[in-house]
Write a protein that holds these residues in place. Structure first.
Motif, PDB file in Angstrom:
ATOM      1  N   SER A 883       0.819  -1.210   0.000  1.00 42.76           N
ATOM      2  CA  SER A 883       0.000   0.000   0.000  1.00 42.76           C
ATOM      3  C   SER A 883       0.855   1.263   0.000  1.00 42.76           C
ATOM      4  CB  SER A 883      -0.932   0.010   1.215  1.00 42.76           C
ATOM      5  OG  SER A 883      -0.178  -0.092   2.416  1.00 42.76           O
ATOM      6  N   THR A 886       1.121   2.811  -3.490  1.00 45.47           N
ATOM      7  CA  THR A 886      -0.100   3.132  -4.219  1.00 45.47           C
ATOM      8  C   THR A 886       0.086   4.325  -5.142  1.00 45.47           C
ATOM      9  OG1 THR A 886      -1.498   2.233  -2.471  1.00 45.47           O
ATOM     10  CG2 THR A 886      -2.513   3.815  -3.976  1.00 45.47           C
ATOM     11  N   ALA A 903      -4.956  -1.713  -1.855  1.00 46.58           N
ATOM     12  CA  ALA A 903      -5.886  -1.291  -0.813  1.00 46.58           C
ATOM     13  C   ALA A 903      -6.389  -2.472   0.000  1.00 46.58           C
ATOM     14  CB  ALA A 903      -7.067  -0.574  -1.451  1.00 46.58           C
TER      15      ALA A 903
END
Length: 903
Positions: A883, A886, A903
């Motif tokens: 994450s 991202t 996510a």
């Protein structure tokens, strides 16, 4: 090669067979039935070629009988695959121009009326193409070098209306500079804007002389009327007049490099078909037996002029796009633009030109002012370099090392990963615009004892635009090093002498940390080499660098005296008595110790190879090896080199040899290069890049023996499959073997190296080991960062500490110019639950991969993505959650499901 192949390759192969058979049949007909064959050859086949070159040059490149014959030896595996830098870097094109002019003149003198001579000309061309294929690699023996049709192909094929993929060269072997088959849309313009004027100017010369050659052929009376000598002289006058007019137009002012060549090429095209159209119509009428209306000639002439005007507009538009793309590429990648490109952009700027507001990437200092945009910001994005006073433009995402290298500042590059310490600089102003210091860089700066404000140029990446000032010398002054606060830690006062065997990074780090923690003990540092510790990761540079080891030393000479470290150079240890705590030196001296740290490193491993050891065969492991290779190449004028081993050191050695002017072949016994560090797609990109530098990679190649020439020096390398490679020098970079001789004499527990525990302790009390020679949990990792970390842990624990080594995530950075290749951790998703996120843009030389396990990053491979690598590599080392990537994945749009998965 960047284009998809629409027609199946089997069809192309069949067409090539037909092409060769047709050419042979035509040669026979020219000799036996000239009345039929001569009009067919001179009246239809030859006149069609310029039109094919303009519309679809790739069609001719694929089916030309000379090209097909030239590639037969390669397909059969019987070519010697020689290389000639002189041909590929400039001599071939003028040879082709000369052959074409001679052929046109000889046609007027002889071939037009002699079928047997024309048959001989065709047969000689086919024989020359075959010989070129037998001797030279790729198409460098004919098609892409001395073929007399190549100048015409390049001139009219620069903006093909129809692009057809090359199906000859798979894989590319880097045989030609700016190869048309590799990139049809940019090859000719890359020639025109090449930095070397001796290379590029012949393209303009040919464009200037070509209309005169055509006019001379059609307007000069026949030799029967005025004699052959007068015919030749008058044709030369036409060519000279055409070239003079071309140069006059150039002198009057041409904003772009290709404007005059395009205009003269279009003029030559129109003139050729103006004179040839009646011959073509007459030949068609004769062969078909049908009358063709005279108006057809006028129609053909009109269509030719329209095609020429259309081609002019296309070509000039493509040149503008080429210049803008080169500028964007320079700004994005920090690549240095050729002076001819900079000057052309300065002259060609218009109100809507993207180049008007874009900074030119690192031009030489004397050209920077000329190329600078008029509306530059009061706070320019530039790097000011003290004490030289140099200034150079910089861009966001660039490292200071890249900027310094681009402008030619005196800086030594090392690992480019922040662990060797080869490139420290003092940041005087603008430090807030740089990326923050990472853990590796911080540890290296601490080892070097640098003052606050010092950065490693390779790790100081520009994050915000604006001026930055640095000092290349300030960090090295004694006053700067004195600002570092000494560590205050407990130490065992009973330890009076620490002996460290090995003067590499592990030994030097150990000495540094012993002194930091123990101000009173003796420190003896014993090294086999006659140099103080130097940047071993840069030794390949010593092959091409004239400075020798100077500039590569990790610490200044006075460091040893300041830290009271006794350096024993050029000294060997012959034995260790762990009971008496005593070393015996090869000089018959003895040296007692309270603590012993073995950092004896590793030596080059040479696989079984008959003939290894004859003059001209080398390993590359230390500075003396590199300098011996440089000396040998100069003394015996080496022009071709073979490197065994396609690992990091082998590829760096190959580039250094190429920079000395050698043609280099790198042999890998696996199916790819860097098979332990990167995956197959990344390897393919890297291999293609190396090919552009004249470095040819042979995979699946096993060396059998070296053979000497008549003078006893190495002359060739023979592979196990029987192939022979010419070699003036052979460099073996096939791996290393731990130096365990000293440990054996001491009776220490051994595997492949000296077995150590997590505190770097060996099986004997008070003896520690670190670096390449140490084996932890069954593994020896010959990496610089590992050696430095283990050296520090061994020093701490030798003085009574309890530091624990927890293993290391391997990080690789390839030090080959022009391409950024980095990897960390796992290269492939090999275990259950692991998967890969990939993105590939081969046309841009970009490839990215993340390896994920249980939601965390455990590996990465990145090519051509230095900005992303700075984020990804630390995340892999820390096994960070995916994450955290991202934002990176969103910027690159790696896979549609990647963000959702993160996510």
């Amino acid at each position: 090669m960047q284009l998809p192949t629409i027609v199946p390759k089997a069809v192309w192969r069949a067409l090539r067979v037909v092409s060769i058979a047709s050419a042979l049949a035509l040669a026979v007909m020219l000799a036996l039935r000239p009345a039929i064959a001569m009009p067919l050859f001179w009246g239809l086949i030859v006149p069609s070629l310029p039109l094919v070159f303009m519309l679809a040059p790739g069609l001719w490149r694929n089916v030309c009988p000379l090209a097909a014959i030239n590639q037969i030896p390669r397909r059969l595996g019987i070519t010697r695959a020689l290389t000639s830098r002189r041909l590929s870097q400039g001599a071939a094109f003028p040879i082709g121009i000369g052959l074409l002019i001679c052929a046109v003149v000889a046609r007027k003198l002889l071939f037009n009326g002699n079928g047997m001579a024309t048959a001989g000309l065709l047969a000689a061309a086919m024989g020359a193409a075959l010989i070129g294929g037998l001797l030279f690699k790729g198409k460098s023996g004919w098609c892409s070098s001395i073929c007399p049709l190549l100048p015409v192909q390049r001139l009219y094929g620069q903006t093909p209306f129809i692009r057809i993929a090359n199906t000859h060269c798979e894989p590319c072997v880097g045989c030609a500079k700016n190869c048309y088959d590799l990139n049809p849309g940019a090859a000719y313009l890359a020639d025109q804007y090449d930095p070397n004027p001796a290379y590029r100017n012949f393209r303009s010369f040919f464009a200037g002389v070509f209309p005169g050659l055509i006019l001379g052929y059609y307007l000069v009376p026949s030799p029967a009327e005025i004699g052959p000598v007068s015919t030749v002289m008058q044709m030369l006058v036409y060519m000279a007049a055409s070239l003079t007019l071309f140069n006059l137009i150039e002198l009057l002012g041409s904003k772009t490099r290709n404007l005059s060549p395009v205009l003269f090429a279009a003029a030559a095209f129109s003139l050729y078909y103006w004179f040839t159209a009646p011959l073509v119509v007459s030949t068609l009428s004769s062969l078909s037996g049908m009358a063709i209306a005279p108006e057809v000639v006028a129609t053909l002439r009109g269509l030719t002029i329209i095609a020429s005007l259309t081609w002019i507009a296309r070509s000039l538009h493509v040149e503008r796009l080429f210049l803008r793309r080169e500028l964007r590429k320079g700004v994005r990648d920090g690549s240095r633009l050729a002076p001819i490109v900079i000057e052309t952009m300065r002259l060609h700027r218009g109100p809507n030109d993207a180049a008007r507001k874009a900074p030119v990437a690192a031009p030489p200092e004397n050209e920077a002012a000329a190329a600078a945009p008029a509306d530059a910001s009061p706070q320019p994005a530039e790097l000011c370099i003290d004490p030289t006073g140099m200034k150079t433009p910089i861009r966001k995402g660039q490292t200071l090392l890249e900027a310094l290298e681009d402008c030619g500042a005196p800086i030594n590059a090392g690992c480019r990963s922040g662990v060797c310490g080869a490139d420290p600089i003092a940041v005087v102003a603008g430090g807030e615009r740089l990326a923050p210091i990472g853990s590796d860089e911080r540890a290296t700066l601490a080892r070097l004892g640098c003052a606050d404000g010092t950065r490693l140029a390779c790790m100081a990446r520009i994050r915000n635009a604006g001026p930055i000032r640095i000092d290349l010398k300030r960090e090295a002054t004694p006053a700067a090093r004195e600002t570092r606060k000494p560590e205050v830690v407990p130490f065992d006062a009973s330890i009076r002498r620490v002996v460290i065997v090995g003067n590499g990074v592990a030994g030097l780090t150990a000495a540094d940390h012993v002194r930091r923690r123990h101000p009173d003990c003796e420190i003896h540092l014993i090294g086999r080499e006659n140099h103080n510790a130097y940047n071993r990761m840069a030794i390949a540079k010593l092959i091409s660098m004239p400075t020798g080891v100077q500039g590569l030393h990790l610490l200044p000479e006075q460091w040893y005296a300041e830290h009271r470290v006794t350096a024993w150079l050029n000294t060997h240890v012959s034995g260790v008595d762990t009971q008496r705590r005593e070393l015996t030196l090869a000089t018959r001296e003895t040296l007692g110790y309270d603590r012993l740290i073995l950092c004896s490193g590793s030596s080059a491993w040479v696989p079984p190879l008959d003939g290894y050891g004859i003059e001209g065969s080398f390993v590359l492991r230390d500075a003396d090896d590199a300098m011996a290779i440089r000396d040998y190449m100069q003394r015996f004028h080496g022009t071709c080199a073979v490197v065994l081993g396609a690992g990091l050191l082998g590829l760096e050695a190959a580039q250094a040899l190429a920079q000395l002017g050698a043609q280099v072949q790198v042999l890998s016994n696996s199916g790819q290069i860097l098979d332990r560090q990167i995956d197959t797609p990344a390897s393919a990109l890297l291999e293609a890049h190396l090919a552009t530098q004249g470095i040819h990679v042979m995979t699946g190649a096993d060396a059998a023996r070296l053979e000497p020439g008549s003078e006893g020096r190495v002359a060739r390398l023979v592979l196990k499959d029987g192939r022979q490679l010419p070699a003036d020098v052979v460099v073996v970079c096939t791996g290393v073997r731990a130096n365990v001789d000293i440990a054996q004499s001491a009776g220490l527990a051994l595997g492949r190296g000296i077995v150590v525990d997590a505190q770097m302790r060996t099986s004997a009390p008070h003896v520690y080991a670190a670096g390449d020679v140490a084996e932890f949990e069954g593994h020896s990792i010959p990496l610089w960062a590992v050696a430095a970390e283990q050296g520090e842990i061994a020093a701490v624990n030798a003085l009574g500490g309890k530091r624990v080594y927890r293993g290391h995530v391997p990080v690789t950075a390839l030090k080959v110019s022009g391409i950024d290749v980095r990897s960390a951790g796992s290269v492939h998703a090999a275990r259950p639950g692991e998967f890969e996120l990939t993105q590939s843009e081969p046309a841009q030389g970009i490839y990215r991969k993340l390896v994920v396990a249980e939601g965390r990053l455990v590996g990465a491979v990145l090519v051509g993505s230095p900005d992303e690598a700075d984020e990804v590599i630390p995340a892999v080392r820390e096994h960070a959650p995916v994450s955290t990537m991202t934002a990176l994945l969103e910027r690159g749009d790696w896979q549609q499901h990647s963000v959702a998965l993160a996510a």
